[in-house]
Scaffold this active site. Structure first.
Site, PDB file in Angstrom:
ATOM      1  N   HIS A 186       0.830  -1.209   0.000  1.00 10.55           N
ATOM      2  CA  HIS A 186       0.000   0.000   0.000  1.00 10.55           C
ATOM      3  C   HIS A 186       0.866   1.262   0.000  1.00 10.55           C
ATOM      4  CE1 HIS A 186      -3.685  -2.248   1.799  1.00 10.55           C
ATOM      5  NE2 HIS A 186      -3.660  -2.306   0.496  1.00 10.55           N
ATOM      6  N   ARG A 228     -11.154  -0.834 -11.210  1.00  9.70           N
ATOM      7  CA  ARG A 228     -11.228  -1.795 -10.104  1.00  9.70           C
ATOM      8  C   ARG A 228     -12.595  -1.676  -9.406  1.00  9.70           C
ATOM      9  NH1 ARG A 228      -5.841   0.682  -9.054  1.00  9.70           N
ATOM     10  NH2 ARG A 228      -4.199  -0.853  -9.440  1.00  9.70           N
ATOM     11  N   ARG A 237     -13.019  -4.241 -14.819  1.00  7.25           N
ATOM     12  CA  ARG A 237     -12.741  -5.545 -14.215  1.00  7.25           C
ATOM     13  C   ARG A 237     -13.879  -5.925 -13.281  1.00  7.25           C
ATOM     14  NH1 ARG A 237      -7.488  -6.113 -10.580  1.00  7.25           N
ATOM     15  NH2 ARG A 237      -8.778  -4.989  -9.087  1.00  7.25           N
ATOM     16  N   GLU A 243      -3.140 -13.530 -14.454  1.00  5.70           N
ATOM     17  CA  GLU A 243      -2.458 -13.383 -13.162  1.00  5.70           C
ATOM     18  C   GLU A 243      -1.938 -14.715 -12.653  1.00  5.70           C
ATOM     19  OE1 GLU A 243      -5.195 -10.275 -10.837  1.00  5.70           O
ATOM     20  OE2 GLU A 243      -6.307 -11.844 -11.888  1.00  5.70           O
ATOM     21  N   ASN A 262       1.363  -7.879 -10.692  1.00  7.05           N
ATOM     22  CA  ASN A 262       1.532  -7.987  -9.237  1.00  7.05           C
ATOM     23  C   ASN A 262       1.302  -9.424  -8.775  1.00  7.05           C
ATOM     24  OD1 ASN A 262       1.673  -5.247  -9.560  1.00  7.05           O
ATOM     25  ND2 ASN A 262      -0.184  -4.776  -8.423  1.00  7.05           N
ATOM     26  N   ASP A 263       0.137  -9.965  -9.109  1.00 12.42           N
ATOM     27  CA  ASP A 263      -0.168 -11.336  -8.703  1.00 12.42           C
ATOM     28  C   ASP A 263       0.592 -12.356  -9.537  1.00 12.42           C
ATOM     29  OD1 ASP A 263      -1.855 -11.316  -6.446  1.00 12.42           O
ATOM     30  OD2 ASP A 263      -3.544 -10.646  -7.654  1.00 12.42           O
ATOM     31  N   ARG A 306       3.804 -11.079  -2.236  1.00 10.90           N
ATOM     32  CA  ARG A 306       4.188  -9.791  -2.815  1.00 10.90           C
ATOM     33  C   ARG A 306       4.201  -8.667  -1.791  1.00 10.90           C
ATOM     34  NH1 ARG A 306      -0.246  -6.545  -4.904  1.00 10.90           N
ATOM     35  NH2 ARG A 306      -2.279  -7.495  -4.592  1.00 10.90           N
ATOM     36  N   CYS A 352      -1.569  -4.298 -16.856  1.00 11.57           N
ATOM     37  CA  CYS A 352      -2.196  -3.324 -15.966  1.00 11.57           C
ATOM     38  C   CYS A 352      -1.676  -3.425 -14.535  1.00 11.57           C
ATOM     39  CB  CYS A 352      -3.721  -3.477 -15.970  1.00 11.57           C
ATOM     40  SG  CYS A 352      -4.298  -5.066 -15.338  1.00 11.57           S
TER      41      CYS A 352
END
Length: 558
Positions: free
Chosen positions: A210, A312, A348, A436, A459-460, A470, A507
């Site tokens: 974050h 999102r 999404r 992902e 990220n994933d 992560r 993304c």
């Protein structure tokens, strides 16, 4: 695979860093997550409230008063966080909203109330209830363990409210400074003033924590997972290089100023980029923005973004106890479509679960939620949630005369992609899926038989490919999207798209790295979607390189 271009691009700033190393007393190293250079005296967050163990048993007649102190304090903290979320945009807004919801979480509230009912003081109950959840989240690991920082922050804010003392957090510096911390609560990071906090460094955290995501949105140079940061004295001059990951302590002032001036000149060049996304030799690459609501989309519209590459949707509903109606969803989605009327918008579907639970989704208790019922898998438990969301998106499209593209998260098989695509096409929308899960990347050509586009969530993908949380600072080097294994899966996915003439975008946070963006384009990626603050950085960098340079970089040995 990525070595040559990365080295070439970093050459200028690395040389400045090496000069500083010679004259600085020492250099610390971490993982760079937000580019830029900041120099100033070190400040640290204020001390958190210290609540000693107090085994006092409150008289039964006074327990009601103690219970009200706790409830009102938790409610006040939640309201303040929600108010901050409404004033913020992008990732800052979404994280603050999530924490506001956490301060009113029924499980946590119930645990504290139960302890107060047995005679515990409000402060003691707040501590004990939080420890219960910290132990549970830590045991679960993965993304849930990352919530521990958030939990502790909520605990400290509620205790401060109960005791009537100032709310803990980052002090407002009297002069521009650099902020060092073990880690920062999202509420603290979101409230930073980039005019006074020139750079940020933390001992913990990773590239997709974050702290990193919000710092990127705010444009504050940031380095995470720094060893030895605790030993730096407050007030000591330090230079934070968010490009190389170096932190130079007590550098030569003239060299430090030169490094900052050079970084500012680059930022000024970037600020004049006005799009569209195109390489120096004219190869088109769509540069999109990631958003979470209408306010974020309107802010992104002020940039040169070509459209929205990631909406999102789940972040609109984190504080909802009940599922929003189709009409409510249509109104929310319509705000984003309105902001980018005439432009591409990729929506999404709910990526809920793991670290983003939705109360109305009835998530099961799981030993490892990051590998559990999340994303599209929620539809297997309740298909109606997906159907109603798609109905809401279709209604918003009709009301705004838009044609949004819709993608599902956490797809792992071609059969899942086919089922989702059928539901999307039934409503006259364009279907796609997120890549992902490594299995989906390996089967990209088969998945593309059913959908019109792919979007890679790095990220994933990095987390699942490298078997590394992560959010773990100790494993930050493994979840770096530059990892050859991750790049290989991206390359395989992009190749599958090129073979059938269908777009493949990125993304994840990797798309916000201007240098890595060049490599992604060289691999065949057709679009890049990042936080609004990163759009100009990525677009400006691509405008300085040719497609052939990008391809050479992508083909370079790792």
């Amino acid at each position: 695979m990525t070595g040559s271009l990365r080295a070439d691009t970093q050459e200028g700033v690395t040389a400045a860093g090496e000069a500083l190393t010679l004259s600085g007393s020492s250099v610390l190293h971490g993982t760079p997550v937000v580019p830029g250079v900041g120099y100033g005296p070190v400040i640290r967050p204020g001390k958190r409230p210290d609540v000693p163990v107090d085994t006092t048993v409150v008289d039964e007649a006074e327990r009601g008063t103690e219970l009200e102190r706790f409830r009102s304090s938790a409610a006040n903290v939640s309201a303040r966080l929600r108010a901050r979320a409404e004033l913020a945009t992008g990732a800052a807004s979404e994280v603050l909203s999530a924490n506001a919801a956490m301060a009113q979480d029924r499980g946590w509230i119930g645990a504290a109330e139960k302890l107060i009912g047995k005679g515990a003081l409000a402060t003691s109950a707040t501590v004990a209830a939080t420890e219960q959840f910290i132990a549970m989240f830590t045991k679960l690991g993965g993304l849930m363990a990352e919530r521990v920082t958030d939990l502790r922050d909520i605990r400290d804010r509620v205790i401060a409210e109960i005791l009537g003392i100032p709310e803990p957090g980052v002090p407002t510096p009297e002069t521009p400074s650099v902020l060092f911390a073990d880690d920062l609560a999202p509420a603290d990071t979101a409230g930073l003033d980039s005019r006074l906090v020139l750079a940020l460094a933390t001992s913990l955290g990773g590239p997709t924590s974050h702290t990193a995501i919000i710092a990127r949105q705010l444009g504050i140079p940031c380095v995470v997972a720094v060893t030895g940061l605790d030993d730096v004295a407050e007030g000591a001059p330090a230079l934070v290089n968010g490009i190389t990951g170096d932190i130079v302590l007590e550098p030569d002032a003239a060299l430090a100023k030169a490094s900052v001036d050079s970084a500012r000149a680059e930022l000024d060049r970037v600020s004049h980029w006005s799009g569209p996304g195109v390489t120096a030799d004219g190869h088109r690459v769509d540069i999109f923005a990631n958003v979470q609501d209408g306010a974020g989309a309107r802010a992104a519209r002020k940039t040169a973004a070509d459209g929205i590459g990631l909406f999102r949707t789940e972040l609109c509903f984190l504080d909802r106890d009940s599922e929003p109606t189709v009409d409510e969803q249509a109104e929310i989605y319509g705000q984003v479509l309105d902001a980018f009327a005439g432009h591409k918008v990729v929506v999404r579907t709910l990526d809920a679960g793991s670290d983003k639970p939705l109360r109305f989704a009835n998530h099961p208790d799981e030993a490892n939620p990051a590998l559990g019922i999340r994303g599209i898998r929620i539809a297997e438990q309740d298909r109606g949630i997906l159907y109603r969301q798609l109905d809401g998106i279709a209604a918003a499209a009709a009301a705004t005369n838009s044609k949004p593209w819709v993608m599902a998260p956490m797809i792992a098989t071609a059969a899942e992609a086919a089922a989702f695509a059928a539901d999307v096409r039934e409503r006259g929308l364009t279907p796609g899926v997120m890549i992902e899960v490594p299995a989906a990347a390996l089967l990209a050509e088969h998945i593309l038989e059913h959908v019109e586009f792919l979007s890679i969530g790095t990220n994933d993908l990095a987390q699942y490919t490298m078997a590394a949380d992560r959010m773990s600072s100790q494993l930050a080097s493994l979840t770096d999207p530059w990892q050859p294994a991750v790049i290989t899966l991206v390359a395989h996915t992009a190749k599958a798209g090129m073979a059938v003439g269908k777009p493949v975008g990125v993304c994840g946070e990797a798309a916000a790295d201007p240098l890595l963006a060049c490599v992604l384009v060289g691999l065949g990626v057709t679009s890049l979607s990042a936080a609004s603050a990163a759009v100009a950085h990525v677009g400006a960098k691509l405008s300085t390189v040719t497609l052939e340079q990008c391809r050479r970089a992508a083909a370079a040995p790792s």
